[in-house]
Design a protein around this motif. Structure first.
Motif, PDB file in Angstrom:
ATOM      1  N   VAL A 273       0.827  -1.202   0.000  1.00 13.13           N
ATOM      2  CA  VAL A 273       0.000   0.000   0.000  1.00 13.13           C
ATOM      3  C   VAL A 273       0.866   1.259   0.000  1.00 13.13           C
ATOM      4  O   VAL A 273       0.463   2.299  -0.525  1.00 13.13           O
ATOM      5  CB  VAL A 273      -0.973  -0.012   1.197  1.00 13.13           C
ATOM      6  CG1 VAL A 273      -0.232   0.185   2.524  1.00 13.13           C
ATOM      7  CG2 VAL A 273      -2.046   1.048   1.029  1.00 13.13           C
ATOM      8  N   THR A 274       2.063   1.173   0.541  1.00 12.78           N
ATOM      9  CA  THR A 274       2.949   2.336   0.573  1.00 12.78           C
ATOM     10  C   THR A 274       3.354   2.780  -0.834  1.00 12.78           C
ATOM     11  O   THR A 274       3.472   3.971  -1.100  1.00 12.78           O
ATOM     12  CB  THR A 274       4.200   2.018   1.406  1.00 12.78           C
ATOM     13  OG1 THR A 274       4.673   0.698   1.076  1.00 12.78           O
ATOM     14  CG2 THR A 274       3.880   2.064   2.892  1.00 12.78           C
ATOM     15  N   GLY A 275       3.549   1.823  -1.733  1.00 21.36           N
ATOM     16  CA  GLY A 275       3.837   2.188  -3.112  1.00 21.36           C
ATOM     17  C   GLY A 275       2.624   2.786  -3.799  1.00 21.36           C
ATOM     18  O   GLY A 275       2.739   3.750  -4.559  1.00 21.36           O
ATOM     19  N   ALA A 276       1.449   2.219  -3.494  1.00 21.38           N
ATOM     20  CA  ALA A 276       0.206   2.749  -4.073  1.00 21.38           C
ATOM     21  C   ALA A 276      -0.087   4.160  -3.580  1.00 21.38           C
ATOM     22  O   ALA A 276      -0.698   4.957  -4.302  1.00 21.38           O
ATOM     23  CB  ALA A 276      -0.962   1.828  -3.730  1.00 21.38           C
ATOM     24  N   PHE A 277       0.350   4.508  -2.365  1.00 20.76           N
ATOM     25  CA  PHE A 277       0.178   5.872  -1.865  1.00 20.76           C
ATOM     26  C   PHE A 277       0.802   6.884  -2.825  1.00 20.76           C
ATOM     27  O   PHE A 277       0.277   7.976  -3.026  1.00 20.76           O
ATOM     28  CB  PHE A 277       0.845   6.031  -0.493  1.00 20.76           C
ATOM     29  CG  PHE A 277       0.095   5.396   0.644  1.00 20.76           C
ATOM     30  CD1 PHE A 277      -1.264   5.142   0.566  1.00 20.76           C
ATOM     31  CD2 PHE A 277       0.753   5.058   1.821  1.00 20.76           C
ATOM     32  CE1 PHE A 277      -1.958   4.563   1.620  1.00 20.76           C
ATOM     33  CE2 PHE A 277       0.073   4.484   2.882  1.00 20.76           C
ATOM     34  CZ  PHE A 277      -1.277   4.230   2.787  1.00 20.76           C
ATOM     35  N   GLY A 278       1.927   6.515  -3.426  1.00 25.06           N
ATOM     36  CA  GLY A 278       2.604   7.437  -4.329  1.00 25.06           C
ATOM     37  C   GLY A 278       2.138   7.360  -5.766  1.00 25.06           C
ATOM     38  O   GLY A 278       1.988   8.384  -6.437  1.00 25.06           O
ATOM     39  N   LEU A 279       1.884   6.135  -6.253  1.00 24.34           N
ATOM     40  CA  LEU A 279       1.638   5.954  -7.687  1.00 24.34           C
ATOM     41  C   LEU A 279       0.190   6.181  -8.112  1.00 24.34           C
ATOM     42  O   LEU A 279      -0.065   6.808  -9.144  1.00 24.34           O
ATOM     43  CB  LEU A 279       2.062   4.539  -8.104  1.00 24.34           C
ATOM     44  CG  LEU A 279       3.551   4.197  -7.958  1.00 24.34           C
ATOM     45  CD1 LEU A 279       3.806   2.783  -8.471  1.00 24.34           C
ATOM     46  CD2 LEU A 279       4.433   5.198  -8.683  1.00 24.34           C
ATOM     47  N   ALA A 280      -0.763   5.662  -7.330  1.00 24.19           N
ATOM     48  CA  ALA A 280      -2.161   5.716  -7.766  1.00 24.19           C
ATOM     49  C   ALA A 280      -2.661   7.133  -8.037  1.00 24.19           C
ATOM     50  O   ALA A 280      -3.338   7.367  -9.059  1.00 24.19           O
ATOM     51  CB  ALA A 280      -3.060   5.009  -6.747  1.00 24.19           C
ATOM     52  N   PRO A 281      -2.362   8.131  -7.184  1.00 27.13           N
ATOM     53  CA  PRO A 281      -2.874   9.483  -7.457  1.00 27.13           C
ATOM     54  C   PRO A 281      -2.286  10.135  -8.709  1.00 27.13           C
ATOM     55  O   PRO A 281      -2.880  11.084  -9.229  1.00 27.13           O
ATOM     56  CB  PRO A 281      -2.467  10.275  -6.202  1.00 27.13           C
ATOM     57  CG  PRO A 281      -2.333   9.248  -5.136  1.00 27.13           C
ATOM     58  CD  PRO A 281      -1.763   8.055  -5.841  1.00 27.13           C
ATOM     59  N   LEU A 282      -1.154   9.625  -9.201  1.00 27.72           N
ATOM     60  CA  LEU A 282      -0.579  10.216 -10.409  1.00 27.72           C
ATOM     61  C   LEU A 282      -1.508  10.048 -11.606  1.00 27.72           C
ATOM     62  O   LEU A 282      -1.550  10.908 -12.497  1.00 27.72           O
ATOM     63  CB  LEU A 282       0.785   9.592 -10.723  1.00 27.72           C
ATOM     64  CG  LEU A 282       1.923   9.888  -9.756  1.00 27.72           C
ATOM     65  CD1 LEU A 282       3.226   9.312 -10.299  1.00 27.72           C
ATOM     66  CD2 LEU A 282       2.068  11.392  -9.501  1.00 27.72           C
ATOM     67  N   ALA A 283      -2.226   8.932 -11.637  1.00 22.85           N
ATOM     68  CA  ALA A 283      -3.161   8.710 -12.745  1.00 22.85           C
ATOM     69  C   ALA A 283      -4.272   9.746 -12.725  1.00 22.85           C
ATOM     70  O   ALA A 283      -4.731  10.203 -13.783  1.00 22.85           O
ATOM     71  CB  ALA A 283      -3.743   7.297 -12.660  1.00 22.85           C
ATOM     72  N   LYS A 284      -4.707  10.137 -11.534  1.00 27.69           N
ATOM     73  CA  LYS A 284      -5.713  11.194 -11.400  1.00 27.69           C
ATOM     74  C   LYS A 284      -5.114  12.536 -11.793  1.00 27.69           C
ATOM     75  O   LYS A 284      -5.749  13.336 -12.505  1.00 27.69           O
ATOM     76  CB  LYS A 284      -6.213  11.238  -9.964  1.00 27.69           C
ATOM     77  CG  LYS A 284      -7.169  12.392  -9.643  1.00 27.69           C
ATOM     78  CD  LYS A 284      -8.476  12.273 -10.399  1.00 27.69           C
ATOM     79  CE  LYS A 284      -9.452  13.347  -9.971  1.00 27.69           C
ATOM     80  NZ  LYS A 284     -10.694  13.337 -10.785  1.00 27.69           N
ATOM     81  N   LEU A 285      -3.876  12.786 -11.361  1.00 28.57           N
ATOM     82  CA  LEU A 285      -3.198  14.032 -11.691  1.00 28.57           C
ATOM     83  C   LEU A 285      -3.002  14.162 -13.200  1.00 28.57           C
ATOM     84  O   LEU A 285      -3.027  15.266 -13.756  1.00 28.57           O
ATOM     85  CB  LEU A 285      -1.847  14.088 -10.979  1.00 28.57           C
ATOM     86  CG  LEU A 285      -1.088  15.415 -10.974  1.00 28.57           C
ATOM     87  CD1 LEU A 285      -1.882  16.509 -10.268  1.00 28.57           C
ATOM     88  CD2 LEU A 285       0.273  15.242 -10.304  1.00 28.57           C
ATOM     89  N   ASP A 286      -2.843  13.020 -13.865  1.00 25.11           N
ATOM     90  CA  ASP A 286      -2.633  13.013 -15.315  1.00 25.11           C
ATOM     91  C   ASP A 286      -3.951  12.922 -16.087  1.00 25.11           C
ATOM     92  O   ASP A 286      -3.943  12.762 -17.305  1.00 25.11           O
ATOM     93  CB  ASP A 286      -1.732  11.828 -15.690  1.00 25.11           C
ATOM     94  CG  ASP A 286      -1.037  12.035 -17.025  1.00 25.11           C
ATOM     95  OD1 ASP A 286      -0.382  13.082 -17.204  1.00 25.11           O
ATOM     96  OD2 ASP A 286      -1.153  11.151 -17.888  1.00 25.11           O
ATOM     97  N   ASN A 287      -5.069  12.999 -15.366  1.00 25.69           N
ATOM     98  CA  ASN A 287      -6.402  12.980 -15.988  1.00 25.69           C
ATOM     99  C   ASN A 287      -6.676  11.710 -16.786  1.00 25.69           C
ATOM    100  O   ASN A 287      -7.282  11.760 -17.856  1.00 25.69           O
ATOM    101  CB  ASN A 287      -6.586  14.214 -16.886  1.00 25.69           C
ATOM    102  CG  ASN A 287      -6.573  15.504 -16.102  1.00 25.69           C
ATOM    103  OD1 ASN A 287      -7.176  15.611 -15.039  1.00 25.69           O
ATOM    104  ND2 ASN A 287      -5.853  16.503 -16.611  1.00 25.69           N
ATOM    105  N   ARG A 288      -6.229  10.576 -16.250  1.00 28.05           N
ATOM    106  CA  ARG A 288      -6.522   9.311 -16.925  1.00 28.05           C
ATOM    107  C   ARG A 288      -8.010   8.987 -16.801  1.00 28.05           C
ATOM    108  O   ARG A 288      -8.616   9.165 -15.739  1.00 28.05           O
ATOM    109  CB  ARG A 288      -5.685   8.179 -16.317  1.00 28.05           C
ATOM    110  CG  ARG A 288      -4.181   8.317 -16.573  1.00 28.05           C
ATOM    111  CD  ARG A 288      -3.859   8.194 -18.052  1.00 28.05           C
ATOM    112  NE  ARG A 288      -2.451   8.363 -18.338  1.00 28.05           N
ATOM    113  CZ  ARG A 288      -1.573   7.360 -18.390  1.00 28.05           C
ATOM    114  NH1 ARG A 288      -1.971   6.118 -18.156  1.00 28.05           N
ATOM    115  NH2 ARG A 288      -0.310   7.611 -18.676  1.00 28.05           N
TER     116      ARG A 288
END
Length: 288
Positions: free
Chosen positions: A78-93
């Motif tokens: 989950v610690t890796g997902a804390f960093g990576l998952a929101p990037l998809a939202k930031l990139d408007n996926r």
């Protein structure tokens, strides 16, 4: 070349974040459970090495083996997902919402907890000969460490809570660099080296990691440590989760995204413009 440039591995980070938010419930829980199992066993190896040698750095040197194994197997912390998952939202996926991000975090975290608790019980059976003998030296070390990082923080009140929170920020700065390090090379050896160093740093400096703590403190309580679930949650796990989110997202993933994604987009636009101009020039010459 085996090295992958930042502009390229940042794209991989975004793709990975999007994929995690769209993974099925069963897969997220299963991958999280296996990651919790492997990382917990790595903690046992590290603490055993520390007890055997009396040198903390030895434990820090061997601990990353678990992180490397689970990463190469495609399991999730989950610690890796804390960093990576929101990037998809930031990139408007498309299809990525905060609801899907929180779902991703929750399911992976649940799996991590399940795996950690499984190993906590099995490790206790191993260390106490199925509860037939008193805790051995390794078990006593687990009791001492878990007590110091719960009751020790509780005794300091808000100062202890803040200390745990700050250590968690610094922890996931390093852990997410380890996750990303696995994306910086095309070879297994390169991935392992890039993952090993940041994970070594976090363990050597005794920072606070959500999944490690999902294992360490339940194990301590099963072995007989003198603290309860409320103390663990309020003065360790909660500030650790919050700090890990800040460290992984604010201090690691977003800075990489802001600088390398922006520059990558600018370079791509320049290349496309140049290619378009060349096409127009070629077309004009052909017309003549």
């Amino acid at each position: 070349m085996s090295y992958i440039k930042p502009a390229d591995f940042v794209q991989t980070m975004i793709d990975a974040g999007e994929a995690k938010t769209k993974t099925s419930t069963a897969d997220l829980i299963l991958r999280g459970t296996m990651a919790g199992i492997i990382l917990s066993l790595a903690v046992v190896v590290a603490i055993t090495a520390i007890v055997q040698t009396g040198i903390g750095l030895v434990g820090a040197l061997v601990f990353p083996v678990g992180f490397c194994i689970l990463s190469l197997m495609g399991y999730d912390l989950v610690t890796g997902a804390f960093g990576l998952a929101p990037l998809a939202k930031l990139d408007n996926r498309a299809g990525v919402t905060w609801s899907s991000i929180f779902r991703c975090w929750g399911l992976i975290g649940l799996g991590n907890l399940i795996g950690s608790l499984i190993v906590a019980y099995l490790a206790t059976v191993s260390l106490t000969m199925n509860f037939s003998i008193d805790p051995n030296a390794v078990a006593q070390k687990f009791i001492a460490v878990s007590t110091a990082r719960t009751v020790g923080f509780e005794n300091l009140g808000m100062d202890g809570w803040i200390t745990c929170f700050v250590r968690a920020i610094l922890c996931n700065l390093m852990v997410c660099l380890g996750v990303i390090g696995g994306m910086t090379s095309r070879t297994v050896a390169g991935k392992v080296v890039a993952m090993w160093f940041p994970i070594f740093i976090f363990f050597a400096l005794v920072f606070e990691h959500t999944v490690v703590n999902m294992f360490l403190f339940p194990l301590g309580m099963i072995l007989g440590a003198d603290f309860g679930i409320a103390t663990w949650l309020n003065f360790n796990l909660i500030p650790t989760i919050l700090g890990n989110i800040v460290g992984g997202l604010v201090f690691t993933a977003i800075p990489l995204y802001l600088t390398h994604k922006k520059n990558s987009a600018a370079v791509n636009a320049k290349v496309e413009t140049q290619a378009t101009n060349e096409s127009f020039t070629e077309a004009a010459l052909n017309a003549k």
